[in-house]
Design an enzyme around this catalytic site. Structure first.
Site, short mmCIF file in Angstrom:
data_model
loop_
_atom_site.label_atom_id
_atom_site.label_comp_id
_atom_site.label_asym_id
_atom_site.label_seq_id
_atom_site.Cartn_x
_atom_site.Cartn_y
_atom_site.Cartn_z
N TYR A 112 -57.32 27.34 -62.91
CA TYR A 112 -56.14 26.80 -62.22
C TYR A 112 -54.88 27.38 -62.84
O TYR A 112 -53.97 27.83 -62.13
CB TYR A 112 -56.17 25.27 -62.34
CG TYR A 112 -55.01 24.56 -61.67
CD1 TYR A 112 -55.02 24.31 -60.31
CD2 TYR A 112 -53.93 24.10 -62.42
CE1 TYR A 112 -53.96 23.64 -59.70
CE2 TYR A 112 -52.88 23.42 -61.83
CZ TYR A 112 -52.90 23.19 -60.46
OH TYR A 112 -51.85 22.52 -59.87
N SER B 139 -47.02 25.05 -61.30
CA SER B 139 -47.47 23.93 -62.13
C SER B 139 -46.93 24.19 -63.53
O SER B 139 -46.56 25.32 -63.87
CB SER B 139 -49.00 23.93 -62.15
OG SER B 139 -49.49 23.16 -63.21
#
Ligand SMILES: NC(=O)c1ccc[n+]([C@@H]2O[C@H](COP(=O)([O-])OP(=O)(O)OC[C@H]3O[C@@H](n4cnc5c(N)ncnc54)[C@H](OP(=O)(O)O)[C@@H]3O)[C@@H](O)[C@H]2O)c1
Length: 253
Positions: free
Chosen positions: A165, A152
């Site tokens: 995350y 990401s």
């Protein structure tokens, strides 16, 4: 970079996709099958996996296989059993797309709940390690193995409130780099993909107020998924590549 993908790019390859029932993993499974691979669909919601299985069949692609597994509770033995099943049924494994992931809760670092941290690290990090350990003996037998992790934008640049995350995606990129280095004298290529903001359930969870129609779809970002899984990427390893060359959308995930 333009990725020119031949229609039979993945012919004769057996590819395992985690989180294959929805979002990006679902599309990757469909596209890998459409490009000639036998795809093993791993996920926790059997009905979703069955729908992808049926779609692959309807498209006239090679018959897929389903492995129901909840990465949250899976133990080392589950992954060993899974690898043995793949060996028995297919006799080979040429590629793995580590795609399944959890967002957790967005919050300031000092508010991160221990249980949420544990869950996200379990699915986004530990499950990938255990699965990789179990399938390495098989994939080392492939003449042209591929292992793709999913990162990401917050996996290489920390951002406020993306705590658990982001930490899990930094760990994912670290795992990818370590493994790529360890396998650098083999034919196995290990890379990561940053999908960029993509129209899925996870994205909607992270940005509930945005207009999803402005986002790329999973299908839009497939060229890189096909390229890194196929023979043309034989010179690339240890990298995290962006699936959207011109991101254009702020607040990338
Ligand atoms: N969408 C984006 O904008 C974006 C951006 C950057 C990175 N990513 C990354 O891309 C990957 C795919 O995300 P997505 O947007 O496609 O998310 P998604 O639509 O939420 O799909 C996630 C998939 O992972 C599966 N999964 C979740 N927990 C699992 C578990 N415990 N065991 C087995 N499977 C599990 C889900 O299964 P169920 O369907 O059963 O829930 C689902 O199939 C993730 O690694 C995510 O971090 C996405």
């Amino acid at each position: 970079m333009d990725y020119q993908i031949a229609a039979d790019n993945l012919k004769d390859r057996v590819i395992l996709v985690t989180g294959a029932g929805d979002g990006i993993g679902r599309e990757a499974a469909l596209q890998y099958a459409a490009h000639g691979a036998t795809v093993i669909l791993l996920g926790r919601t059997v009905a979703k996996l069955e729908a992808v299985y049926d779609e692959i069949e309807k498209n006239g692609s090679k018959q897929a296989a389903i492995i129901p597994l909840d990465l949250m509770g899976a133990t080392k033995q589950h992954y060993i059993d899974m690898a043995n099943t793949i060996q028995q049924q297919f006799g080979r494994l040429d590629g793995v797309l580590h795609n399944a992931g959890l967002l957790g809760a967005l919050s300031p670092l000092d508010h991160i709940e221990e249980s949420v941290f544990d869950d996200v690290m379990q699915v986004n990090v530990k499950a990938q390690l255990l699965l990789t350990q179990a399938i390495l003996p098989l994939i080392k037998q492939s003449p042209d193995g591929r292992i793709i992790f999913t990162s990401s934008t917050v996996g290489h640049i920390g951002r406020a409130f993306w705590g658990t995350y982001a930490i899990s995606k930094f760990a994912t990129e670290g795992m990818m780099q370590v493994l790529a280095d360890e396998l650098s004298d083999t034919s196995i290529k290990v890379n990561a993909i940053n999908p960029g903001g993509t129209r899925t359930g996870m994205r909607a969870q992270a940005f509930p107020a945005e207009d999803a129609r402005l986002l790329k779809t999973p299908l839009d970002i497939m060229p890189l998924y096909l390229y890194l899984m196929g023979p043309e990427s034989r010179h690339i390893s240890g990298q995290c590549l962006d699936a959207q060359r011109k991101p254009g959308i702020s607040n990338e995930q």
